[in-house]
Design an enzyme around this catalytic site. Structure first.
Site, PDB file in Angstrom:
ATOM      1  N   GLY A  11       0.818  -1.213   0.000  1.00 57.02           N
ATOM      2  CA  GLY A  11       0.000   0.000   0.000  1.00 57.02           C
ATOM      3  C   GLY A  11       0.853   1.264   0.000  1.00 57.02           C
ATOM      4  O   GLY A  11       2.084   1.211  -0.043  1.00 57.02           O
ATOM      5  N   TYR A 162     -14.480   4.608   9.923  1.00 57.22           N
ATOM      6  CA  TYR A 162     -13.038   4.396   9.877  1.00 57.22           C
ATOM      7  C   TYR A 162     -12.410   4.743  11.234  1.00 57.22           C
ATOM      8  O   TYR A 162     -11.606   3.975  11.784  1.00 57.22           O
ATOM      9  CB  TYR A 162     -12.439   5.240   8.755  1.00 57.22           C
ATOM     10  CG  TYR A 162     -10.943   5.253   8.730  1.00 57.22           C
ATOM     11  CD1 TYR A 162     -10.232   4.102   8.408  1.00 57.22           C
ATOM     12  CD2 TYR A 162     -10.229   6.407   9.028  1.00 57.22           C
ATOM     13  CE1 TYR A 162      -8.847   4.105   8.387  1.00 57.22           C
ATOM     14  CE2 TYR A 162      -8.853   6.423   8.998  1.00 57.22           C
ATOM     15  CZ  TYR A 162      -8.164   5.274   8.681  1.00 57.22           C
ATOM     16  OH  TYR A 162      -6.798   5.282   8.668  1.00 57.22           O
TER      17      TYR A 162
HETATM   18  C1  UD1 Z   1      -7.955  12.373   6.521  1.00 60.41           C
HETATM   19  C2  UD1 Z   1      -8.447  11.024   6.119  1.00 60.41           C
HETATM   20  C3  UD1 Z   1      -8.514  10.131   7.286  1.00 60.41           C
HETATM   21  C4  UD1 Z   1      -7.115  10.012   7.861  1.00 60.41           C
HETATM   22  C5  UD1 Z   1      -6.642  11.389   8.230  1.00 60.41           C
HETATM   23  C6  UD1 Z   1      -5.222  11.347   8.710  1.00 60.41           C
HETATM   24  C7  UD1 Z   1      -9.970  10.477   4.361  1.00 60.41           C
HETATM   25  C8  UD1 Z   1     -11.269  10.717   3.700  1.00 60.41           C
HETATM   26  N1  UD1 Z   1      -9.730  11.134   5.493  1.00 60.41           N
HETATM   27  O1  UD1 Z   1      -8.941  12.994   7.360  1.00 60.41           O
HETATM   28  O2  UD1 Z   1      -8.953   8.853   6.916  1.00 60.41           O
HETATM   29  O3  UD1 Z   1      -7.091   9.195   8.975  1.00 60.41           O
HETATM   30  O4  UD1 Z   1      -6.711  12.257   7.140  1.00 60.41           O
HETATM   31  O5  UD1 Z   1      -4.362  10.977   7.695  1.00 60.41           O
HETATM   32  O6  UD1 Z   1      -9.150   9.727   3.870  1.00 60.41           O
HETATM   33  N2  UD1 Z   1     -11.728  18.865   1.338  1.00 60.41           N
HETATM   34  C9  UD1 Z   1     -11.772  19.820   0.327  1.00 60.41           C
HETATM   35  N3  UD1 Z   1     -11.992  19.421  -0.948  1.00 60.41           N
HETATM   36  C10 UD1 Z   1     -12.142  18.098  -1.293  1.00 60.41           C
HETATM   37  C11 UD1 Z   1     -12.078  17.117  -0.268  1.00 60.41           C
HETATM   38  C12 UD1 Z   1     -11.858  17.537   1.044  1.00 60.41           C
HETATM   39  O7  UD1 Z   1     -11.642  21.010   0.587  1.00 60.41           O
HETATM   40  O8  UD1 Z   1     -12.313  17.812  -2.476  1.00 60.41           O
HETATM   41  C13 UD1 Z   1     -11.495  19.312   2.727  1.00 60.41           C
HETATM   42  C14 UD1 Z   1     -12.467  18.712   3.716  1.00 60.41           C
HETATM   43  O9  UD1 Z   1     -13.650  19.460   3.769  1.00 60.41           O
HETATM   44  C15 UD1 Z   1     -11.682  18.768   5.007  1.00 60.41           C
HETATM   45  C16 UD1 Z   1     -10.221  18.647   4.557  1.00 60.41           C
HETATM   46  O10 UD1 Z   1     -10.224  18.894   3.156  1.00 60.41           O
HETATM   47  O11 UD1 Z   1     -11.840  20.021   5.608  1.00 60.41           O
HETATM   48  C17 UD1 Z   1      -9.586  17.317   4.817  1.00 60.41           C
HETATM   49  O12 UD1 Z   1     -10.363  16.295   4.232  1.00 60.41           O
HETATM   50  P1  UD1 Z   1      -9.915  14.759   4.204  1.00 60.41           P
HETATM   51  O13 UD1 Z   1      -8.515  14.620   3.771  1.00 60.41           O
HETATM   52  O14 UD1 Z   1     -10.947  14.040   3.432  1.00 60.41           O
HETATM   53  O15 UD1 Z   1     -10.167  14.287   5.711  1.00 60.41           O
HETATM   54  P2  UD1 Z   1      -9.404  14.492   7.094  1.00 60.41           P
HETATM   55  O16 UD1 Z   1     -10.452  14.884   8.050  1.00 60.41           O
HETATM   56  O17 UD1 Z   1      -8.237  15.389   7.062  1.00 60.41           O
END
Ligand code: UD1
Length: 329
Positions: A11, A162
């Site tokens: 992975g 998760y």
């Molecule tokens: C992420 C992971 C989580 C992991 C953690 C630590 C996912 C979905 N989440 O959580 O599993 O344990 O990091 O590594 O894998 N956002 C945007 N645009 C987008 C998508 C997201 O602005 O297209 C924003 C979201 O609203 C959020 C931020 O980016 O505020 C982070 O999102 P994301 O990476 O999905 O989740 P985490 O909460 O950081």
């Protein structure tokens, strides 16, 4: 030299862990569903565990999940899989586990209220978010709060499937340690990014989503107002933390560490730097939101520095520059 079994070895993070272990002169065996080896298959574990000194457990179903139809799979891979692994480790006398955990076990970040001190705001409401009011408020007086770095003593508050399974893994591992005298080091990864990150899927983190958009010539879509703070930590630093964890911890206990860069940035900044490094298109801030997203979460890296000797070496600007053009998986 230590003999290490890495689960999830093919992975994103696992493959970097294998490289770091091999570079450190350790003998590595890998187990990965992609190569046809299922963690939940005791026959596979009976073959791979004898002679191992440490298991570095990275195999997991990751991401946020799509809907409740995902629940059985999260529970099976992450919870049941870990339980099978722990039972097999006990049977084969393998007494050391390094566990990939996550900052998602904390839920929302830590905040200080001028009147009430350290507080942990609950989930934000749809009505606040739809009005563009994204900042959490004090759960006791409703006033504004100031973001603080979260440390490992913070209470856990898993808010999705998760997160729940990652916390369950920690609890199962702690109970295994107590009963067997084994040693567990759980590494609570913050937002990991870097080469070979899986490209855009419903389960991807934001860095991969933005990077995939840019590769397709599309603007990254920044949700909320882009001010969400995260700690983006480079995958090679995370791999080094796993190597450092091989020799840490106390028999009979689980010790948890934040694995973070110590240099928080906003999601908006991350989108801008990636777009700039690839020559556009520039990000758009959409005001969209996802219920269940936490507003900010930034880590205290101090315990990992003091006890693991771990300090991230790859800074945000340097790491994002590489990531802007690095291959995705
Ligand atoms: C992420 C992971 C989580 C992991 C953690 C630590 C996912 C979905 N989440 O959580 O599993 O344990 O990091 O590594 O894998 N956002 C945007 N645009 C987008 C998508 C997201 O602005 O297209 C924003 C979201 O609203 C959020 C931020 O980016 O505020 C982070 O999102 P994301 O990476 O999905 O989740 P985490 O909460 O950081």
């Amino acid at each position: 030299m230590t003999k290490v079994l890495v689960t999830g070895s093919a992975g994103f993070i696992g493959s970097h862990v294998v490289e770091a272990l091999e570079a450190g002169g350790h003998e590595v065996a890998g187990l990965d569903l992609r190569s046809g080896y299922d963690l939940r298959d005791t026959a596979v574990l009976d073959r791979l565990l004898p002679g191992a000194d440490v298991v570095v457990h990275q195999a997991a179903k990751v991401g946020l999940g799509v809907n409740v139809a995902d629940l059985p799979d999260y529970a099976s891979v992450n919870v049941y899989g870990t339980a099978v692994l722990l039972a097999a480790m006990a049977e084969h006398g393998v007494g050391r586990l390094v566990l990939a955990s996550s900052m998602v076990v904390y839920g929302e970040g830590a905040y200080d209220c001028a009147r009430h001190g350290r507080v942990r705001p609950g989930p934000r409401s749809a009505s606040d978010m739809s009005r563009g009011s994204f900042e959490p408020r004090c759960p006791r007086c409703g006033e504004g709060v100031v973001l603080a770095a979260i440390d490992e003593e913070a209470p856990t508050d898993p808010r999705n499937a998760y997160a729940t399974t990652k916390l369950a893994q920690e609890h199962l591992a702690a109970s295994w340690a107590r009963e067997t005298g084994g040693t567990v080091t759980a590494l609570r990864y913050h937002n990991v990014y870097g080469p070979r990150m899986p490209r855009n899927t419903p389960y991807s983190g934001v860095a991969a989503i933005f990077r995939s958009a840019l590769e397709a010539g599309c603007a990254p879509r920044v949700f909320e107002d882009g001010g969400q703070m995260r700690d983006f930590v480079h995958v090679r630093d995370v791999a080094d933390a796993n190597v450092a964890a091989l020799t840490c911890g106390e028999p009979g206990t689980l010790t948890v560490y934040n694995i973070a860069s110590g240099e928080p940035h906003t999601v908006g900044e991350m989108a801008r730097i990636l777009a700039a490094q690839r020559g556009g298109p520039n990000p758009v801030t959409t005001g969209e939101y996802r219920l269940g997203d936490v507003r900010h979460i930034v880590a205290s890296p101090h315990r990992a520095a003091a006890e693991l000797g771990f300090q991230a070496r790859i800074g945000f600007a340097e790491g994002m520059k590489e990531f802007a053009t690095a291959p995705l998986a």
